[in-house]
Scaffold this motif. Structure first.
Motif, mmCIF file in Angstrom:
data_model
loop_
_atom_site.group_PDB
_atom_site.id
_atom_site.type_symbol
_atom_site.label_atom_id
_atom_site.label_comp_id
_atom_site.label_asym_id
_atom_site.label_seq_id
_atom_site.Cartn_x
_atom_site.Cartn_y
_atom_site.Cartn_z
ATOM 1 N N ILE A 252 0.867 -1.170 0.000
ATOM 2 C CA ILE A 252 0.000 0.000 0.000
ATOM 3 C C ILE A 252 0.907 1.223 0.000
ATOM 4 C CG2 ILE A 252 -1.681 1.314 1.348
ATOM 5 C CD1 ILE A 252 -2.879 -1.178 0.136
ATOM 6 N N SER A 253 0.566 2.231 -0.798
ATOM 7 C CA SER A 253 1.379 3.447 -0.822
ATOM 8 C C SER A 253 0.526 4.648 -1.191
ATOM 9 C CB SER A 253 2.533 3.310 -1.826
ATOM 10 O OG SER A 253 2.038 3.224 -3.143
ATOM 11 N N TYR A 254 1.100 5.833 -0.959
ATOM 12 C CA TYR A 254 0.462 7.072 -1.437
ATOM 13 C C TYR A 254 1.549 8.004 -1.943
ATOM 14 C CZ TYR A 254 1.415 8.701 3.420
ATOM 15 O OH TYR A 254 1.992 9.015 4.637
ATOM 16 N N SER A 255 1.212 8.745 -2.983
ATOM 17 C CA SER A 255 2.176 9.627 -3.653
ATOM 18 C C SER A 255 1.936 11.091 -3.358
ATOM 19 C CB SER A 255 2.142 9.382 -5.164
ATOM 20 O OG SER A 255 2.548 8.061 -5.451
ATOM 21 N N GLY A 256 1.001 11.385 -2.472
ATOM 22 C CA GLY A 256 0.727 12.748 -2.037
ATOM 23 C C GLY A 256 -0.227 12.702 -0.870
ATOM 24 N N TYR A 257 -0.252 13.765 -0.071
ATOM 25 C CA TYR A 257 -1.118 13.805 1.105
ATOM 26 C C TYR A 257 -2.591 13.818 0.699
ATOM 27 C CZ TYR A 257 3.134 15.131 3.656
ATOM 28 O OH TYR A 257 4.382 15.159 4.198
ATOM 29 N N GLY A 258 -3.436 13.249 1.557
ATOM 30 C CA GLY A 258 -4.866 13.257 1.292
ATOM 31 C C GLY A 258 -5.597 12.235 2.125
ATOM 32 N N GLY A 259 -6.862 11.999 1.767
ATOM 33 C CA GLY A 259 -7.693 11.047 2.474
ATOM 34 C C GLY A 259 -7.406 9.620 2.073
#
Length: 314
Positions: free
Chosen positions: A4-11
């Protein structure tokens, strides 16, 4: 590896499930094949950028600091662990990038301890961050025999372990919780009181002379109530609101500590600490686990599990 990953801040919608490179293993790290990783409120706060002032993010970020799993490769200088060792860890570095919501994590040995035999991998994944937080706060509060201690959110991940540790230290514990969790809080050894208007009066009914120490896990108005119900010389600590210092208390940010984590593992094997797992989700459904955790109504821990069908990397 799957992660699991994210490439920018957010919900939660910024979380993606897919392939990322297998982690490199540094000299002072071990490669852990992840069996389970627990969700903590700090995870979604990191994802939404609330900790950006103190923790840089190197995108894409794999979230998660809690882990249980098996060592599959020690680093060049590692003597503490060998292939096949079952471990737990609070794998926090001083930046966000290489978290535990993945098939593998390269974990610094300073963040690890051996997994308690008494706990399942799912239960063990819920111990490190919550357990270390509770342990380090109660140590800062100098909890001991005969103290009356207020623990807020006593049915939650941190609060439930704090109740058990305080009882083991010989303290009387008053725990705030929603009414649906009062039976659970009693089973942990605390006297439950309901949230909401009149909370301070309900606590004073149980402790007319005030409490000796208060552990705030919520902040805001709850912190103020915690300060108001202290008796003479009472001690106050918060993990949620730095304003505690203006009230004469201590703000505590949990730190990785292998010795403390080992102690918690021993206490778990002795039956002093239990970890309640409220829900489990497969890795690909981590976003739903985050949404549930952010509601703040969890009894114990929410845990993400990892499929072990994929062979270990070499």
């Amino acid at each position: 590896m799957k992660a699991i990953s994210y490439s920018g801040y957010g919900g939660p919608d910024v979380l993606e499930y897919g392939e990322l490179p297998d982690p490199k293993v540094g000299p002072d790290q071990v490669l852990v094949k992840v069996r389970a990783a627990a969700v903590n409120p700090v995870d979604w706060k990191c994802r939404e950028g609330y900790l950006a002032p103190i923790l840089d993010a190197v995108f894409p970020v794999i979230p998660g600091w809690d882990v249980s799993g098996v060592v599959v490769q020690p680093g060049a200088s590692v003597t503490e662990f060998a292939v096949g060792d079952e471990v737990i860890g609070y794998v926090r570095e001083d930046f966000l990038s290489r978290g535990t919501f993945a098939e593998y994590v390269a974990a610094p040995v300073r963040t690890l301890a051996r997994k308690p035999l008494r706990l399942s991998f799912e239960e063990a994944a819920g111990l490190p961050l919550a357990g270390l937080t509770a342990y380090q706060v109660l140590r800062a509060l100098e909890i001991g025999e005969g103290d009356t201690v207020l623990v807020n959110a006593a049915a939650g991940g941190v609060g439930s372990i704090a109740v058990q540790l305080a009882k083991n230290a010989g303290a009387r514990v008053i725990g705030t919780a929603s009414e649906r969790n009062h039976g659970h809080v009693r089973s942990l050894g605390a006297e439950p009181v309901a949230y909401g208007e009149g909370l301070a009066d309900r606590i004073r009914t149980l402790a007319p002379d005030g409490v000796d120490a208060a552990f705030d896990t919520i902040g805001g108005e709850t912190l103020k109530v915690s300060a108001d119900v202290l008796g003479p010389g009472g001690r106050l600590a918060s993990i949620a609101d730095a304003e505690v210092t203006s009230l004469g208390g201590r703000y505590v940010f949990v730190r990785p500590d292998a010795a403390d984590l080992h102690t918690l593992g021993v206490l778990a094997d002795e039956g002093v600490i239990t970890v309640h797992v409220d829900r489990t989700f497969p890795l690909e459904q981590a976003a739903e686990a985050y949404r549930l955790n952010a509601e703040g109504r969890t009894r114990g821990k929410i845990v993400v599990t990892v499929d072990w069908d994929r062979p270990a990397v070499s």
